[in-house]
Motif scaffolding. Structure first.
Motif, PDB file in Angstrom:
ATOM      1  N   GLN A 137     126.083  40.120  55.828  1.00 41.86           N
ATOM      2  CA  GLN A 137     126.610  38.757  55.741  1.00 41.86           C
ATOM      3  C   GLN A 137     127.219  38.343  57.070  1.00 41.86           C
ATOM      4  O   GLN A 137     127.659  39.170  57.867  1.00 41.86           O
ATOM      5  CB  GLN A 137     127.648  38.634  54.631  1.00 41.86           C
ATOM      6  CG  GLN A 137     128.911  39.440  54.823  1.00 41.86           C
ATOM      7  CD  GLN A 137     129.968  39.121  53.775  1.00 41.86           C
ATOM      8  OE1 GLN A 137     130.089  37.974  53.329  1.00 41.86           O
ATOM      9  NE2 GLN A 137     130.731  40.127  53.363  1.00 41.86           N
ATOM     10  N   ILE A 175     129.544  34.748  58.710  1.00 38.00           N
ATOM     11  CA  ILE A 175     130.213  33.471  58.466  1.00 38.00           C
ATOM     12  C   ILE A 175     130.405  32.742  59.795  1.00 38.00           C
ATOM     13  O   ILE A 175     130.844  33.335  60.784  1.00 38.00           O
ATOM     14  CB  ILE A 175     131.569  33.673  57.778  1.00 38.00           C
ATOM     15  CG1 ILE A 175     131.366  34.146  56.333  1.00 38.00           C
ATOM     16  CG2 ILE A 175     132.399  32.392  57.798  1.00 38.00           C
ATOM     17  CD1 ILE A 175     132.660  34.465  55.600  1.00 38.00           C
ATOM     18  N   HIS A 186     127.732  30.260  55.420  1.00 38.94           N
ATOM     19  CA  HIS A 186     127.810  31.651  54.961  1.00 38.94           C
ATOM     20  C   HIS A 186     126.385  32.104  54.672  1.00 38.94           C
ATOM     21  O   HIS A 186     125.691  31.511  53.841  1.00 38.94           O
ATOM     22  CB  HIS A 186     128.674  31.766  53.705  1.00 38.94           C
ATOM     23  CG  HIS A 186     129.029  33.185  53.365  1.00 38.94           C
ATOM     24  ND1 HIS A 186     129.784  33.520  52.277  1.00 38.94           N
ATOM     25  CD2 HIS A 186     128.712  34.372  53.970  1.00 38.94           C
ATOM     26  CE1 HIS A 186     129.936  34.842  52.222  1.00 38.94           C
ATOM     27  NE2 HIS A 186     129.284  35.373  53.235  1.00 38.94           N
ATOM     28  N   ARG A 205     130.593  31.879  50.053  1.00 39.15           N
ATOM     29  CA  ARG A 205     131.873  31.187  50.107  1.00 39.15           C
ATOM     30  C   ARG A 205     131.698  29.699  50.402  1.00 39.15           C
ATOM     31  O   ARG A 205     130.809  29.293  51.156  1.00 39.15           O
ATOM     32  CB  ARG A 205     132.778  31.817  51.167  1.00 39.15           C
ATOM     33  CG  ARG A 205     133.149  33.255  50.868  1.00 39.15           C
ATOM     34  CD  ARG A 205     134.115  33.823  51.876  1.00 39.15           C
ATOM     35  NE  ARG A 205     135.399  33.102  51.880  1.00 39.15           N
ATOM     36  CZ  ARG A 205     136.472  33.508  52.560  1.00 39.15           C
ATOM     37  NH1 ARG A 205     136.415  34.618  53.299  1.00 39.15           N
ATOM     38  NH2 ARG A 205     137.596  32.828  52.526  1.00 39.15           N
TER      39      ARG A 205
END
Length: 285
Positions: A5, A7, A103, A126
């Motif tokens: 992941q 962000i 995200h 998110r």
């Protein structure tokens, strides 16, 4: 399964040590492709333009469309991304408007057992950041390794229920035909509808294919300019974007808000089969 992941948003300090502004906030420590250009292209978001004389506010920011997107990457892996307009930057109530949160989750295609639309609405992605996370002079920690989890919005039952209302099944059969002739016509599908309906149309198109084939269909629930989209299927809003009369000439546009649907010659036998499969027996598909 290898899952990662990353962000991207406005913050005081990002993982690369850059100060003040829109940047990569953080990613998990094992994510070696975090600086990949394909990944970075998923951070792009442009909200619809406001009408003349209207000034952006916290209340208006909450109404901006979210963009949930899926991409099959060049290296064969897959990515889902959620772009959310946050309004003000990391400084909070004293900050400038224009900030958004991206995200992105990346995973191996060989290990996934869910259609990409099924991750929509998952807690995996998110939609906001805590003030103390982004307004922090210290470099953030690496993110934890994510665990893939499907959302609760999309499954075959909710999608067939959606198609069973308001004559949508007839529109769907035309939309499915447009998807299947993409290689010949090179026209993407552009869907203009109520925001909450877009993902159901996209999911329905995916469910018509075996999972291994559906993983090759890029989509997004919102694009500012459909002609510049990286998606074969994209959602749009009717005002404040580059969705215009030209869109109908360049793409297969399904405007459910006005009832403007392309008139395509669909094979009758195939159409009847899809009607039966999506109405009574999805397993037969």
């Amino acid at each position: 399964m290898s899952v990662h992941q990353i962000i991207y948003t406005s913050c005081m300090r990002g993982i690369y040590g850059v100060n003040d502004g829109q940047q990569v906030y953080s990613f998990d420590a094992a994510f070696q492709d975090a600086n990949n250009d394909e990944i970075k292209s998923l951070f792009t978001y442009q909200p619809p333009s406001l009408e003349a004389g209207v000034i952006m506010s916290e209340e208006i920011a909450l109404t901006m469309p979210k963009s949930y997107a899926y991409r099959r990457l060049e290296n064969g892996s897959c990515a889902v991304a959620l772009n959310t307009y946050l309004g003000r930057d990391y400084m909070g109530s004293s900050g400038r408007f224009g900030n958004h949160l991206s995200h992105v989750i990346v995973f191996d295609s060989d290990d996934v057992n869910n259609y990409p639309a099924e991750f929509y609405g998952s807690g995996l992605l998110r939609t906001q950041m805590k003030f103390e996370e982004v307004n922090n002079p210290d470099k953030p920690d690496y993110l934890p390794t994510p665990v893939l989890e499907r959302g609760f919005t999309i499954d075959i039952d909710t999608v067939t229920d959606f198609l069973g209302a308001d004559n949508r099944l007839e529109v769907y059969k035309m939309m499915l035909h447009a998807m299947l002739i993409f290689e010949r016509e090179r026209k993407r599908i552009v869907i203009c509808d109520e925001a909450e309906n877009i993902i159901f149309w996209i999911a329905a198109l995916g469910y018509a294919l075996p999972l291994r084939n559906a993983l090759n269909i890029n989509f997004s629930t919102y694009d500012f300019d459909p002609s510049l989209s990286s998606s074969q299927i994209c959602g749009v809003v009717p005002n404040g974007t580059r969705f215009s009369g030209d869109s109908f000439r360049l793409h297969f546009v399904f405007d459910l808000l006005t009832g403007n649907i392309p008139d395509l010659e669909v094979d009758t036998e195939f159409s009847d089969f899809i009607d039966t499969a999506m109405s009574f027996s999805y397993e037969s598909l």
